[in-house]
Design an enzyme around this catalytic site. Structure first.
Site, PDB file in Angstrom:
ATOM      1  N   TYR A 263     -48.375  44.014 -75.487  1.00  0.00           N
ATOM      2  CA  TYR A 263     -47.768  43.151 -76.494  1.00  0.00           C
ATOM      3  C   TYR A 263     -46.878  42.092 -75.836  1.00  0.00           C
ATOM      4  CZ  TYR A 263     -48.979  46.692 -80.035  1.00  0.00           C
ATOM      5  OH  TYR A 263     -49.630  47.562 -80.862  1.00  0.00           O
TER       6      TYR A 263
ATOM      7  N   HIS B 270     -42.733  39.306 -72.224  1.00  0.00           N
ATOM      8  CA  HIS B 270     -43.528  40.519 -72.417  1.00  0.00           C
ATOM      9  C   HIS B 270     -42.669  41.569 -73.098  1.00  0.00           C
ATOM     10  CE1 HIS B 270     -46.207  43.901 -71.623  1.00  0.00           C
ATOM     11  NE2 HIS B 270     -47.139  42.992 -71.425  1.00  0.00           N
ATOM     12  N   HIS B 271     -43.278  42.329 -74.011  1.00  0.00           N
ATOM     13  CA  HIS B 271     -42.506  43.280 -74.809  1.00  0.00           C
ATOM     14  C   HIS B 271     -41.876  44.374 -73.947  1.00  0.00           C
ATOM     15  CE1 HIS B 271     -41.053  44.546 -78.611  1.00  0.00           C
ATOM     16  NE2 HIS B 271     -42.046  44.059 -79.321  1.00  0.00           N
ATOM     17  N   SER B 272     -42.386  44.584 -72.750  1.00  0.00           N
ATOM     18  CA  SER B 272     -41.787  45.586 -71.866  1.00  0.00           C
ATOM     19  C   SER B 272     -40.389  45.182 -71.420  1.00  0.00           C
ATOM     20  CB  SER B 272     -42.676  45.806 -70.630  1.00  0.00           C
ATOM     21  OG  SER B 272     -42.864  44.590 -69.926  1.00  0.00           O
TER      22      SER B 272
ATOM     23  N   ASN C  81     -36.406  48.931 -74.713  1.00  0.00           N
ATOM     24  CA  ASN C  81     -37.266  49.201 -75.866  1.00  0.00           C
ATOM     25  C   ASN C  81     -36.918  50.561 -76.444  1.00  0.00           C
ATOM     26  OD1 ASN C  81     -39.474  47.000 -76.204  1.00  0.00           O
ATOM     27  ND2 ASN C  81     -39.369  47.329 -73.993  1.00  0.00           N
TER      28      ASN C  81
END
Length: 483
Positions: free
Chosen positions: A23, A134-136, A332
């Site tokens: 994602y 980046h979602h990370s 996250n």
């Protein structure tokens, strides 16, 4: 941080690095003035060096962060823009540009973010900045904390605009005056309900992983939805209207947003089903006058709703979030719950609100979100990243849409003398054809839709339905003297 001091990724960051998930978050900021590139670059040079995630890159196996020598110019893109290419529709040009970005992967040889400067006048901004990360790197709460650290209040440059969140009472005020036996009995009943709700939710989650899929509708994504180009569109609605409804119905803002989403998607799908039957779908004063019975029988329509699982309530300064012992850590730290929406036309728009309030109250009385995060973490440790990514992705693939709400700055903010007109959050890489993101900012609520245009070509219609649904709910409350 040196190569010898590599830092492992958090469980959810590892999941987002999986090729099956992958994602990417998109932060869109409209500015009230043209963006001065030199000012922007100078500010980023001072900011990025203080942010570990934005100045580190992944190891080759994608399991750890390592320090990277970062050149800010390599992450800032200022495309050449031909005025003739823009034409009279600056917003259309911006939307097309962002849509093309969803097909361009981030360079994994350097920190996983970039910023695109578009000095293009749109209907609600003089220029637009688009940040891909980046979602990370972090979730919505982390990105908001970063934004707050880099900006200041427009009217009070010495202070940042930190949103305030209040935890709702878990013990009703009236119950506190009751005797100890009644309080004990209510506590036991509450614990029993909590355990039962959690058990039911986990069984439904297991079924969704294995076989339980939503009913196929015109909003259902195809097999390639996660890899297809996305179209991102935003619309501003009144936060004051949402608060009026919240207070009148004794709900939370999240409850109201779920109710509005439920109503809008019902209107949108009803119109499509009626058109499939060859009938005219007419509207009178914003109210649908079509045929409620044209929905499929036993329609199952569920959405994945992102939930913050940090123990600390409210936003913290960026330095506090970076501290290892913080209860509101950067990263996250979120999970998801599954919300079954009641899709169907209602003659009374307040029914959608009552349904969402009851559903959200039940979901809040469950450990579903925390258990999902814990199970993914355990599966990652025991079976590896592929199993954990499958456990995360399979239930999401069997749902129709995703919904997220983030609390943004309460006051207008500026970035180095550039006042920000609006903020919109979105993301891409998901398996759904429809993602709905909400973010509040300076007395406004921004709706952001990310859609697969091959499935949903007229995404602005969904935002129209959201506006109409909100107006209908407010009008119904006025008529009944509840406002």
């Amino acid at each position: 941080m040196t190569d010898e001091e590599e830092e492992p990724l958090s469980p959810m960051a590892r999941v987002f690095q999986s090729p099956d998930v992958d994602y990417c978050a998109v932060t869109i900021m409209g500015f009230k003035s043209k963006i001065c590139l030199d000012v922007l670059l100078d500010a980023l040079k001072h900011i990025v060096s203080k942010l570990p995630r934005f100045s580190t890159k992944l190891t080759e196996n994608g399991a750890k962060w390592i320090e990277a020598k970062i050149n800010v110019q390599d992450h800032v893109v200022v495309p050449y823009i031909d005025p003739e290419e823009i034409g009279e529709d600056g917003q259309g040009f911006v939307d097309d540009y962002i849509s093309r970005l969803t097909m361009i992967p981030l360079d994994r040889s350097k920190p996983l973010w970039d910023m695109h400067i578009l000095n293009v006048k749109t209907s609600d901004a003089e220029a637009v900045g688009v940040i891909r990360s980046h979602h990370s790197l972090g979730d919505g709460m982390s990105l908001i904390s970063l934004m707050l650290a880099c900006t200041h209040k427009t009217l009070d440059p010495q202070n940042t605009a930190i949103p305030s969140l209040k935890r709702r009472e878990t013990v009703p005020h009236g119950l506190r005056k009751q005797g100890w036996f009644l309080r004990l009995r209510c506590t036991v009943r509450s614990i029993a309900t909590l355990l039962w709700n959690t058990l039911v939710d986990m069984l439904l989650l297991l079924a969704t992983v294995l076989f339980l899929k939503d009913t196929k509708t015109p909003l259902t994504g195809g097999e390639d939805a996660g890899r297809n180009r996305k179209r991102i569109y935003h619309r501003v609605i009144s936060l004051d209207d949402i608060k009026l409804i919240k207070n009148a119905m004794n709900m939370t803002i999240n409850d109201v947003l779920v109710g509005v989403t439920q109503a809008a998607l019902s209107r949108y799908l009803s119109r499509l089903y009626v058109n499939e039957q060859g009938r005219n779908n007419e509207e009178e004063d914003g109210a649908l006058t079509s045929y409620p019975n044209h929905f499929p029988d036993r329609l199952r329509f569920r959405v994945a709703c992102a939930v913050n699982i940090r123990s600390g309530i409210g936003f913290k300064p960026l330095t506090d979030m970076m501290a290892k012992d913080s209860k509101c850590r950067w990263g996250n730290y979120f999970s998801f719950i599954i919300l079954p929406l009641s899709i169907g036309l209602q003659t009374d728009p307040l029914v959608y609100l009552k349904l969402s309030k009851a559903m959200m109250a039940r979901k809040k009385h469950s450990y579903h979100a925390a258990l999902v995060y814990f199970i993914i973490k355990m599966v990652l440790m025991v079976f590896g990243i592929k199993a954990a990514a499958t456990l995360f992705n399979e239930p999401v693939k069997n749902l129709t849409a995703c919904v997220s709400n983030v609390v943004g700055p309460m006051d207008e903010i500026s970035f180095r003398g550039h006042p920000i007109a609006y903020i919109a959050f979105s993301s891409y890489g998901h398996s759904q054809a429809l993602l709905v993101h909400y973010i509040s900012y300076a007395g406004k609520m921004m709706i952001s839709l990310a859609v697969d245009p091959t499935i949903i070509p007229n995404l602005h219609k969904i935002c129209d339905d959201m506006e109409q649904s909100l107006k209908a709910m407010k009008a119904a409350l006025w008529e009944r003297g509840l406002l």
